[in-house]
Motif scaffolding. Structure first.
Motif, PDB file in Angstrom:
ATOM      1  N   ASP A   1       1.575  -0.899  10.759  1.00 24.55           N
ATOM      2  CA  ASP A   1       0.650  -1.473   9.793  1.00 24.55           C
ATOM      3  C   ASP A   1      -0.779  -1.254  10.250  1.00 24.55           C
ATOM      4  O   ASP A   1      -1.032  -0.931  11.400  1.00 24.55           O
ATOM      5  CB  ASP A   1       0.888  -2.990   9.694  1.00 24.55           C
ATOM      6  CG  ASP A   1       2.136  -3.320   8.914  1.00 24.55           C
ATOM      7  OD1 ASP A   1       2.205  -2.892   7.751  1.00 24.55           O
ATOM      8  OD2 ASP A   1       3.029  -3.993   9.463  1.00 24.55           O
TER       9      ASP A   1
ATOM     10  N   ILE B   1       2.582   2.133   3.265  1.00 26.75           N
ATOM     11  CA  ILE B   1       3.693   1.234   3.607  1.00 26.75           C
ATOM     12  C   ILE B   1       4.847   1.465   2.619  1.00 26.75           C
ATOM     13  O   ILE B   1       6.020   1.448   2.999  1.00 26.75           O
ATOM     14  CB  ILE B   1       3.233  -0.244   3.579  1.00 26.75           C
ATOM     15  CG1 ILE B   1       1.971  -0.438   4.425  1.00 26.75           C
ATOM     16  CG2 ILE B   1       4.355  -1.167   4.040  1.00 26.75           C
ATOM     17  CD1 ILE B   1       2.127  -0.150   5.891  1.00 26.75           C
TER      18      ILE B   1
ATOM     19  N   LEU C   1      -2.969   9.409   3.682  1.00 22.38           N
ATOM     20  CA  LEU C   1      -3.054   8.595   2.469  1.00 22.38           C
ATOM     21  C   LEU C   1      -2.677   9.430   1.241  1.00 22.38           C
ATOM     22  O   LEU C   1      -1.886   9.005   0.402  1.00 22.38           O
ATOM     23  CB  LEU C   1      -4.491   8.076   2.353  1.00 22.38           C
ATOM     24  CG  LEU C   1      -4.771   6.893   1.447  1.00 22.38           C
ATOM     25  CD1 LEU C   1      -3.950   5.675   1.863  1.00 22.38           C
ATOM     26  CD2 LEU C   1      -6.268   6.548   1.489  1.00 22.38           C
TER      27      LEU C   1
ATOM     28  N   GLU D   1      -6.473   1.427   2.332  1.00 31.43           N
ATOM     29  CA  GLU D   1      -5.420   0.411   2.239  1.00 31.43           C
ATOM     30  C   GLU D   1      -6.030  -0.980   2.078  1.00 31.43           C
ATOM     31  O   GLU D   1      -7.190  -1.197   2.411  1.00 31.43           O
ATOM     32  CB  GLU D   1      -4.585   0.438   3.524  1.00 31.43           C
ATOM     33  CG  GLU D   1      -3.593   1.575   3.561  1.00 31.43           C
ATOM     34  CD  GLU D   1      -3.040   1.768   4.952  1.00 31.43           C
ATOM     35  OE1 GLU D   1      -1.897   1.376   5.184  1.00 31.43           O
ATOM     36  OE2 GLU D   1      -3.756   2.301   5.806  1.00 31.43           O
ATOM     37  N   SER D   2      -5.204  -1.930   1.637  1.00 33.63           N
ATOM     38  CA  SER D   2      -5.742  -3.283   1.475  1.00 33.63           C
ATOM     39  C   SER D   2      -6.146  -3.816   2.838  1.00 33.63           C
ATOM     40  O   SER D   2      -5.511  -3.528   3.854  1.00 33.63           O
ATOM     41  CB  SER D   2      -4.757  -4.205   0.774  1.00 33.63           C
ATOM     42  OG  SER D   2      -3.475  -4.022   1.267  1.00 33.63           O
TER      43      SER D   2
ATOM     44  N   ASP E   1       0.836  -1.199   0.000  1.00 34.09           N
ATOM     45  CA  ASP E   1       0.000   0.000   0.000  1.00 34.09           C
ATOM     46  C   ASP E   1       0.868   1.245   0.000  1.00 34.09           C
ATOM     47  O   ASP E   1       2.002   1.207   0.476  1.00 34.09           O
ATOM     48  CB  ASP E   1      -0.869   0.007   1.262  1.00 34.09           C
ATOM     49  CG  ASP E   1      -2.089  -0.863   1.086  1.00 34.09           C
ATOM     50  OD1 ASP E   1      -2.836  -0.634   0.126  1.00 34.09           O
ATOM     51  OD2 ASP E   1      -2.287  -1.768   1.910  1.00 34.09           O
TER      52      ASP E   1
END
Ligand SMILES: Nc1ncnc2c1ncn2[C@@H]1O[C@H](COP(=O)(O)OP(=O)(O)O)[C@@H](O)[C@H]1O
Ligand SMILES: Nc1ncnc2c1ncn2[C@@H]1O[C@H](COP(=O)(O)OP(=O)(O)O)[C@@H](O)[C@H]1O
Ligand code: SF4
Ligand code: SF4
Ligand SMILES: [Mg+2]
Ligand SMILES: [Mg+2]
Lengths: 391, 337
Positions: free
Chosen positions: B289, A250, B268, B63-64, A247
């Protein structure tokens, strides 16, 4: 994990290496006699930018690399005459769409090709290792390559799972790579592994050191890979799409980490990516690949803001939001899309590989392969009409 | 909590949104295996509400693991929601029986990220699209080849594609086939789940243009799921930002990109690498994370990574605050941003 065996092996490798090293030296010296021809815009440049770093010559100089694969359906010329230099401490980005030959270029350097089918058929890959010796990786023996891979060049991949062993803890795997380079006892190696995890920003490193790879997130696994890759303090790190599967949040962490450690270790990075944004973020120089060839090369700001090759221009325009950057208030209603498709690697056309998709193409483009032409300011483009295109 | 803020969420055609999601929850039970406590659940989607007007294209980003795909699958009943309503054209389709839902299967279609995995490799392209037509009894047998040819042309493929098999096509062409199959049944609403994420940028541009052209010419309503915020900015009218199963912010495109309000949206957007190397912008580097959706943080799910977090953020799930026209943010510290 048998760390002692690893040390013995490394010593044996070193001994064998020394005997061959002298023999290679002569070959290395010859490579650097290649001249630097620049000036005439219609004259092919031997290479684009000779780094003027005080260290003298580049860490890696690749000339006319050709790597072909023999497949059931014919010969695939994956890399078909690639040349570039990487200066000490520099990051060179190689950018291109899938199939353009980026990974095959890096696997050729590392001598990690699928040897049953693939072969470096031509070219020179002159690499200068830590001790100042230069050798052509193309003709290096497997033993020499193992030593180089353990000491001087490290590689990280898109999916760390493929390079981490699922049955050993990450601590064991880092310890093994640390022990290879510094002769440490087991407890000291474990301590070193924990320290490495801390260096790459993994919190609760004392606990995480006993994790198996699958217990970690993709971002953490990539940090572990960075830790292992940098444990030998390499001269060159080859990173093949290291953040593509992550992502953006990250990815930002990993890029930040790589840049920080690069400053500390002073290594060069060959950064392979398909993302022009990542190029802008990490690299000083960039080479754009298309169909196994570099079609444009130069410093990042020049190439990304004043591209000369129609393919680079098309790629940049395809990125959403691209044209608004160039001053338009609102984004365009439609994205620019390069017409057509990448040519079949088994059946590439004569002349410019981009001609079938290029709005500037003329007959002369199809007659013969355009050379990489110097467009000034350390930039070069494989286009015979770059002057018309850019104006 | 989402009932309080719902009025603020409604799209431009407030009278009659085509789709109204209310308090949608989709949890996945995890079996009492060796390592996991029995009775736990993955809270993939947790109390999500939003509307989509007719003809609107709404982007769903995050995000995933944030629950984007699960929302799309829940709307189309590819997975059973745990709770909440999915009101499509005035009917809560989540409450219908399988038989009652059948007509809605035609009206709502899914475009997958990986068209290859969703196309039967043993069937020709003509058979794949023909099957969609026959399931929904559209056209006579004699009319179908003409209809298939027309669909293939609409997505930029020649009629000769009909007799060929999925493996003979490139990734971009397969995505065109997936789009043709979705359009075959004349849907009104489409969930496009990362349809261009796996494609190279030049191919991506072609498919984005195709989706845009078809959306405009057919007047489609679309939920466009993506993690690439630049593609969403290009294609969508409004954007929903998700994190760990919950909605953080909803805003018209222009407002979201020019003035994001939620700390997560800000982070983001700041993480997207910009192609222009002369722009040096401030980056908000998020630490760590995304936490596990099995045991999400209490209160604001973003608090473990939020640079603005205070103790109060752990107490309650932040209600949506209206911060502009059609613009809401689920953060108790909105005054800061
Ligand atoms: N092991 C292999 N056997 C046959 N062809 C290969 C092999 N590896 C790569 N190729 C081909 O070489 C070309 C370049 O591949 P690659 O370097 O992996 O591209 P990139 O990394 O730029 O996406 C492609 O056409 C690919 O199909
Ligand atoms: N069938 C399933 N069973 C269990 N967990 C699932 C299932 N599908 C999705 N999840 C979990 O739900 C969360 C949200 O997943 P998903 O909706 O796929 O997110 P996104 O599309 O945003 O990446 C993830 O933690 C994922 O692992
Ligand atoms: S050489 Fe000709 S065909 Fe090739 S990129 Fe330049 S103008 Fe286009
Ligand atoms: S509620 Fe608190 S933790 Fe959540 S986004 Fe706002 S400031 Fe951050
Ligand atoms: Mg590759
Ligand atoms: Mg998804």
């Amino acid at each position: 994990m048998d760390t002692q065996g690893g040390v013995l092996q490394a010593l044996a490798r070193q001994a064998r290496f020394l005997t061959t090293a002298l023999r290679r030296l002569a070959a290395g010296a010859r490579i650097f006699q290649l001249g630097h021809r620049m000036g005439d815009p219609m004259q092919e440049t031997e290479f684009v930018t000779m780094p003027d770093s005080g260290a003298g010559y580049p860490v890696l100089r690749v000339r006319n690399l050709k790597t072909y694969f023999d497949t059931d359906r014919g010969l695939v010329k994956s890399v078909d005459g690639v040349s570039f230099d990487i200066a000490p401490g520099e990051t060179l980005a190689v950018v291109g769409e899938s199939g353009s030959g980026k990974s095959v270029t890096s696997l050729s350097i590392m001598a990690l090709l699928d040897k049953a089918h693939g072969k470096v058929v031509d070219g020179v890959m002159a690499f200068r290792s830590k001790d100042g010796r230069t050798q052509d990786l193309r003709v290096a023996s497997e033993a020499e390559m193992r030593k180089i891979r353990g000491n001087d060049i490290s590689m990280i991949f898109q999916e760390p799972m493929t390079s981490l062993n699922p049955v050993f803890t990450v601590g064991d795997q880092i310890a093994e790579s640390v022990v290879l380079h510094q002769k440490l006892s087991r407890p000291a190696a474990r301590k070193a592994a924990i320290d490495m995890l801390k260096v790459v920003g993994i919190s609760a490193a004392e606990k995480r050191v006993d994790d198996y790879p699958h217990q970690m997130s993709g971002g953490m696994r990539q940090r572990v890979m960075v830790a292992m890759a940098l444990s030998c303090r390499p001269t060159l790190l080859i990173a093949d799409e290291p953040t593509t599967a992550l992502d953006v949040t990250i990815q930002a962490q990993i890029l930040d980490l790589m840049k920080r450690l690069q400053r500390e270790i002073g290594m060069s990075i060959l950064f392979i990516t398909h993302d022009l944004g990542v190029v802008a973020e990490v690299a000083e120089r960039v080479a754009v690949m298309y169909g196994g060839l570099i079609v444009e090369e130069g410093d990042v700001v020049s190439v990304l803001t004043r591209p000369k090759h129609p393919y680079t221009i098309g790629l940049l325009n395809s990125v959403p939001g691209a044209r608004r950057r160039s001053g338009e208030e609102e984004g365009p209603k439609r994205l620019y899309a390069i017409p057509g498709n990448v040519p079949d690697p088994r059946n590439r056309p004569a002349g410019c590989l981009f001609a079938a998709r290029c709005t500037h193409a003329i007959d002369a483009c199809r007659a013969e392969m355009p050379p990489l032409l110097d467009t000034g300011g350390g930039q070069a483009a494989r286009c015979i009409r770059w002057q018309e295109v850019a104006s | 909590m989402s009932t309080a803020g719902d009025a603020a969420m409604v799209g431009p055609d407030a009278d009659k949104p085509l789709l109204s999601i209310r308090n949608l929850k989709t949890h996945f039970a995890i079996g009492g295996g060796l390592l996991r406590p029995k009775g736990g659940a993955v809270r993939a989607v947790d109390d999500v509400s939003f509307d989509i007007s007719r003809g609107e294209v709404v982007g769903l980003v995050g995000e995933s693991g944030s629950g984007k795909t699960t929302i799309g699958r829940s709307i189309l009943r590819l997975v059973k929601p745990t709770g909440g309503e999915v009101v499509f054209d005035g009917v809560d389709v989540a409450a219908l029986t399988a038989a009652e839902f059948q007509p809605y299967r035609r009206r709502m279609q899914f475009i997958f990220q990986d068209p290859y995995a969703s196309l039967d490799p043993r069937k020709s392209v003509g058979a794949i699209i023909g099957e969609a037509l026959s399931i929904h009894r559209l056209g006579t047998r004699a009319e179908r080849p003409g209809r298939i040819t027309h669909l293939l042309e609409q997505v930029g493929l020649g009629a000769d594609a009909m007799a060929r098999y999925p493996h003979e096509f490139s990734g971009g062409q397969r995505q065109r086939i997936g789009i043709a199959r979705a359009l075959a049944v004349d849907p009104e609403f489409i969930v496009a789940d990362e349809p261009v994420s796996a494609l190279d940028v030049s191919v991506q541009a072609q498919i984005v243009n195709l989706i845009q052209d078809l959306q405009t010419s057919l007047g489609l309503t679309m939920l466009f799921v993506a993690h690439d915020l630049a593609v969403v900015e290009h294609l969508c009218d409004r954007v929903i930002v998700m994190y760990l199963g919950r909605i953080m912010e909803i805003a018209p495109k222009a407002a979201l990109y020019s003035r994001p309000r939620h700390p997560y949206t800000k982070a983001l957007l700041s993480a997207i690498p910009r192609v222009d190397p002369t722009i040096r912008k401030e980056r908000i580097l998020l630490e760590g994370d995304i936490p596990s959706p099995i045991n999400p943080p209490s209160g604001c799910v973003f608090r473990t990574r939020c640079p603005y977090a205070i103790d109060a953020c752990a107490d309650v799930v932040p209600p949506r605050v209206t911060v502009g026209e059609n613009h809401v943010s689920a953060c108790i510290r909105t005054e800061l941003t």
